[in-house]
Write a protein that holds these residues in place. Structure first.
Motif, short mmCIF file in Angstrom:
data_model
loop_
_atom_site.label_atom_id
_atom_site.label_comp_id
_atom_site.label_asym_id
_atom_site.label_seq_id
_atom_site.Cartn_x
_atom_site.Cartn_y
_atom_site.Cartn_z
N ASP A 264 23.15 120.49 41.91
CA ASP A 264 22.99 120.20 43.66
C ASP A 264 21.71 121.24 43.95
O ASP A 264 21.17 122.23 43.05
CB ASP A 264 23.83 121.37 44.16
CG ASP A 264 23.19 122.13 45.48
OD1 ASP A 264 22.43 121.09 46.03
OD2 ASP A 264 24.16 122.63 45.74
N PHE A 265 20.07 120.50 43.56
CA PHE A 265 18.76 121.50 43.36
C PHE A 265 18.36 121.89 45.11
O PHE A 265 18.29 120.34 45.76
CB PHE A 265 18.18 119.91 43.31
CG PHE A 265 16.38 120.69 43.05
CD1 PHE A 265 16.29 121.28 42.22
CD2 PHE A 265 15.67 119.98 44.10
CE1 PHE A 265 15.00 121.95 41.75
CE2 PHE A 265 14.26 119.91 43.42
CZ PHE A 265 13.51 120.90 42.78
N ASP A 266 18.39 122.63 44.80
CA ASP A 266 16.96 123.63 45.94
C ASP A 266 16.45 123.27 46.55
O ASP A 266 16.03 123.58 44.72
CB ASP A 266 18.03 124.59 45.72
CG ASP A 266 19.42 125.11 46.38
OD1 ASP A 266 20.50 124.02 47.13
OD2 ASP A 266 20.06 125.71 46.50
N PHE A 267 15.02 123.25 47.36
CA PHE A 267 14.21 123.43 47.54
C PHE A 267 13.12 123.89 48.55
O PHE A 267 13.97 123.54 49.66
CB PHE A 267 13.19 121.59 46.08
CG PHE A 267 13.54 120.79 47.77
CD1 PHE A 267 13.10 120.38 48.76
CD2 PHE A 267 15.14 120.61 47.60
CE1 PHE A 267 13.49 119.09 49.42
CE2 PHE A 267 15.48 119.13 48.04
CZ PHE A 267 14.58 118.14 49.36
N VAL A 268 12.56 124.01 48.95
CA VAL A 268 11.54 124.38 49.55
C VAL A 268 10.08 122.62 50.24
O VAL A 268 9.62 122.80 49.43
CB VAL A 268 10.75 125.66 49.88
CG1 VAL A 268 10.18 126.17 51.24
CG2 VAL A 268 11.73 126.61 49.76
N THR A 269 10.52 122.91 51.36
CA THR A 269 10.07 121.64 51.90
C THR A 269 8.37 121.85 51.88
O THR A 269 8.05 123.21 52.39
CB THR A 269 10.26 121.23 53.48
OG1 THR A 269 10.07 121.47 54.04
CG2 THR A 269 11.06 120.51 52.72
N ALA A 270 7.15 120.59 51.99
CA ALA A 270 6.44 121.99 52.60
C ALA A 270 6.09 121.90 54.51
O ALA A 270 5.19 123.19 54.42
CB ALA A 270 5.25 120.29 53.30
N GLU A 271 6.90 121.90 55.21
CA GLU A 271 6.82 122.37 56.20
C GLU A 271 7.92 123.66 56.30
O GLU A 271 7.43 124.26 57.26
CB GLU A 271 7.99 121.58 56.85
CG GLU A 271 7.04 120.07 57.38
CD GLU A 271 7.42 119.73 56.43
OE1 GLU A 271 8.55 119.14 55.73
OE2 GLU A 271 6.12 118.26 56.35
N ASN A 272 8.11 124.56 55.47
CA ASN A 272 8.67 125.48 54.22
C ASN A 272 10.07 125.73 55.08
O ASN A 272 10.36 126.64 55.32
CB ASN A 272 8.39 126.77 55.32
CG ASN A 272 8.27 128.15 54.76
OD1 ASN A 272 8.19 128.21 53.23
ND2 ASN A 272 7.83 129.07 55.26
N PHE B 217 12.23 116.89 38.99
CA PHE B 217 13.41 116.51 40.24
C PHE B 217 12.00 117.27 41.71
O PHE B 217 12.60 116.76 42.35
CB PHE B 217 14.15 117.99 40.53
CG PHE B 217 15.27 117.64 39.42
CD1 PHE B 217 16.72 117.47 39.76
CD2 PHE B 217 15.36 117.85 38.08
CE1 PHE B 217 17.76 116.90 38.80
CE2 PHE B 217 16.50 117.92 37.27
CZ PHE B 217 17.57 117.50 37.63
N LYS B 218 11.42 118.07 41.48
CA LYS B 218 10.37 117.63 42.56
C LYS B 218 9.97 116.53 43.27
O LYS B 218 9.26 116.63 44.20
CB LYS B 218 9.82 119.92 42.33
CG LYS B 218 10.04 120.54 41.95
CD LYS B 218 8.76 121.66 41.54
CE LYS B 218 9.97 122.62 41.75
NZ LYS B 218 8.43 123.85 40.52
N SER B 219 9.33 116.12 42.09
CA SER B 219 8.77 114.55 42.75
C SER B 219 9.58 113.75 43.12
O SER B 219 9.32 113.23 44.25
CB SER B 219 8.18 114.19 41.04
OG SER B 219 8.92 113.79 40.57
N ARG B 220 11.00 113.75 42.70
CA ARG B 220 11.94 113.24 43.45
C ARG B 220 12.23 113.78 44.92
O ARG B 220 13.16 112.76 44.74
CB ARG B 220 13.42 113.07 42.94
CG ARG B 220 12.58 112.47 41.21
CD ARG B 220 12.45 111.14 41.53
NE ARG B 220 12.56 109.64 41.66
CZ ARG B 220 14.41 108.98 41.33
NH1 ARG B 220 14.03 109.54 39.60
NH2 ARG B 220 15.19 108.58 41.68
N THR B 221 12.41 114.61 45.22
CA THR B 221 12.75 114.90 46.64
C THR B 221 11.99 114.91 48.37
O THR B 221 12.38 114.42 48.62
CB THR B 221 12.68 116.53 46.80
OG1 THR B 221 11.63 117.26 46.64
CG2 THR B 221 13.20 117.20 45.41
#
Length: 156
Positions: A88-96, A151-155
């Motif tokens: 379960d990968f948590d990340f922040v989008t370009a829109e924050n 992971f980041k590139s596949r989001t």
């Protein structure tokens, strides 16, 4: 010279045909596999789930707590044996915006036995169908193929 034999279509409709085909292409899936996945998906109870094939059945091997780091997860995978994993990968989008995606990882290191690689590869699609909600799939043979940058590139 190629020779084609006539196909008896009536056998395709019989249940015994599908049992043989299913037995040849995959493993049984323990109910706990689906239950733990649903807990991760709905409640975020776990960060990771590691599954293994044992006695012709996919079972839950390890559960990672929500605080578990990516490095701990990656280090927990065997260097010479195959596994299926959920991360379960948590990340922040370009829109924050804070978001999360559920990754399915087919871990098949080069050092694993060929027979095990074949069993995991042939069972993967059937097992994935049991887990409704997977958003991204990765195939990894070494840790660099499933690094945080991947992971980041596949989001997107």
């Amino acid at each position: 010279m190629l020779c084609f034999l006539p196909l008896d279509v009536s056998k395709l409709k019989s249940k015994s045909f599908y049992k043989v085909a299913n037995a040849a292409s995959g493993m049984a899936v323990h109910d706990d596999c689906k239950l733990k996945f649903m807990e991760l998906k709905a409640k975020r109870t776990f960060r990771t789930i590691v599954y293994k094939i044992e006695d012709k059945q996919v079972i839950v091997e390890k559960l990672g707590e929500p605080e578990q780091s990516y490095d701990d997860f990656a280090a927990s995978l065997p260097a010479d044996d195959c596994r299926y994993c959920i991360y379960d990968f948590d990340f922040v989008t370009a829109e924050n915006c804070q978001k999360s995606k559920i990754f399915f990882i087919a871990w098949s290191p080069d050092t694993a036995k060929v027979r095990d690689k074949m069993i995991y590869a042939s069972s993967k699609d059937r097992f994935k169908r049991e887990l409704d909600g997977i958003q991204v799939e990765l195939q990894a043979t070494d840790p660099t193929e499933m690094g945080l940058d991947v992971f980041k590139s596949r989001t997107n």
